[in-house]
Design an enzyme around this catalytic site. Structure first.
Site, PDB file in Angstrom:
ATOM      1  N   ASP A 149       0.995  -1.698  -0.033  1.00  0.00           N
ATOM      2  CA  ASP A 149       0.311   0.028  -0.422  1.00  0.00           C
ATOM      3  C   ASP A 149       0.891   1.358   0.015  1.00  0.00           C
ATOM      4  O   ASP A 149       1.565   1.131   0.690  1.00  0.00           O
ATOM      5  CB  ASP A 149      -1.067   0.068   1.376  1.00  0.00           C
ATOM      6  N   LYS A 150       0.206   1.869  -0.351  1.00  0.00           N
ATOM      7  CA  LYS A 150       0.771   3.068  -0.980  1.00  0.00           C
ATOM      8  C   LYS A 150       1.866   3.633   0.804  1.00  0.00           C
ATOM      9  O   LYS A 150       3.009   4.482   0.908  1.00  0.00           O
ATOM     10  CB  LYS A 150      -0.062   4.591  -0.696  1.00  0.00           C
TER      11      LYS A 150
END
Length: 340
Positions: A149-150
């Site tokens: 995830d970012k």
């Protein structure tokens, strides 16, 4: 919501439904504009208010179309589908002719997509590796065999040729069940799981928001197997009744679903500190913390999750390689503050 039709210079297209027109607006527009936009893109344009149906802005993709309906659509600016190299700093843990292993920083999106067409890990890898990345992932995901995830930091491997890509992809698809692939994460969670060590076996599927996930019944149409093994490593501000304000947990993935650890830990009552999507009900707990933990937690604006370990079989040599990424400064500061 901004009204695209108030932009005088916005390019538009006017369409009139023929005698055979029927069904949903998004499906009809996709068929009429075949090859120009995907259905998901059409749906997004409708929801953004970029479509007039029968003279009024329509934001419902499922609106029915009838013969003779006049539909006007504001066409978006074309997006370049081919990412370009950008000089974004990378912390390279290992690199050879087949693979590159990096410690991804929090805040870095892995590959281009809606809202993030530049400034991604792919842009950084293209700049760093040139044309050597595997093309199997497509023009927007060259070399990418798995994702973080970012706002999750940690170890990530990319393939530099197609043979390496296929070999690594097979290992990730197997989830380490028959091979040496291993992925381990460290997470800071609210509270403390009732069991200090355990396995969460709970299928995941889409939630109401297309970007979120939720635990689903096994017989749900979109349910996918998801298994997480966890162990509590450290407890913070533990009370006499064995409860705690927070804990440091190590998680190992047996499957690799979107947001798996984040959803699974929330499912057992210990969501990740700082998680904007799955810990909303725990935000007031920060007020129960003493200083300096209260100030540090309030300033921590991402999920407290770090992929600290990745092991895999090298696609050329067959050697089992293990890499660890040190805990980033912001997460270490959080842990240190909770220890006080």
């Amino acid at each position: 919501m901004n009204d695209p039709f108030k932009q005088a210079d916005a390019p538009r297209k006017v369409l009139v439904a023929d005698d055979d027109a029927e069904g949903r607006l998004d499906a009809w527009l996709t068929s009429v504009l075949a090859g120009e936009f995907s259905r998901s893109r059409i749906k997004a344009l409708i929801e953004q208010g970029a479509v007039l149906h029968r003279g009024a802005i329509c934001t419902e993709p499922k609106k029915k179309v009838a013969p003779g309906d006049r539909v006007e659509i504001v066409l978006p600016e074309p997006e370049d589908p081919v990412p370009k190299g950008e000089d974004i700093p990378l912390e390279v843990l290992y690199e050879d002719a087949d693979v590159i292993v990096i410690a991804k920083q929090a805040g870095l999106v892995v590959h281009p997509g809606a809202g993030n067409w530049t400034g991604t890990l792919v842009n950084a890898l293209i700049h760093h590796c040139g044309d050597s990345l595997s093309g199997i992932g497509g023009v927007r995901r060259p070399g990418i065999v798995h994702r973080l995830d970012k706002d999750t930091s940690g170890v990530l491997v990319a393939a530099k040729n197609d043979i390496a890509h296929r070999h690594l992809a097979a290992q990730f698809a197997d989830h380490g069940r028959t091979g040496p692939l291993e992925r381990a994460y460290q997470a800071v969670v609210w509270g403390r799981p009732k069991q200090l060590r355990g396995t969460i076996d709970a299928p995941l599927g889409r939630a109401g928001d297309r970007t979120k996930r939720a635990v689903k019944r096994a017989d749900s149409d979109d349910a996918r197997e998801a298994v997480t093994h966890y162990e509590v490593i450290e407890r913070f501000h533990e009370k006499p009744d064995a409860t705690a304000m927070a804990a440091l947990v190590e998680c190992q993935l047996e499957t690799g679903r979107t947001h798996q650890i984040r959803v699974h830990m929330a499912h057992i009552g210990s969501p990740l500190v700082g998680d904007p999507d799955y810990s909303a009900g725990f935000r007031t707990k920060v007020n129960l913390l003493p200083e300096p933990a209260k100030t540090v937690v309030k300033a921590f604006h991402r999920q407290a999750l770090h992929a600290f370990l990745l092991a895999f079989e090298h696609p050329r040599t067959g050697e089992v390689m293990e890499f660890k990424a040190p805990i980033p400064d912001d997460l270490q500061e959080l842990i240190d503050a909770l220890r006080v």
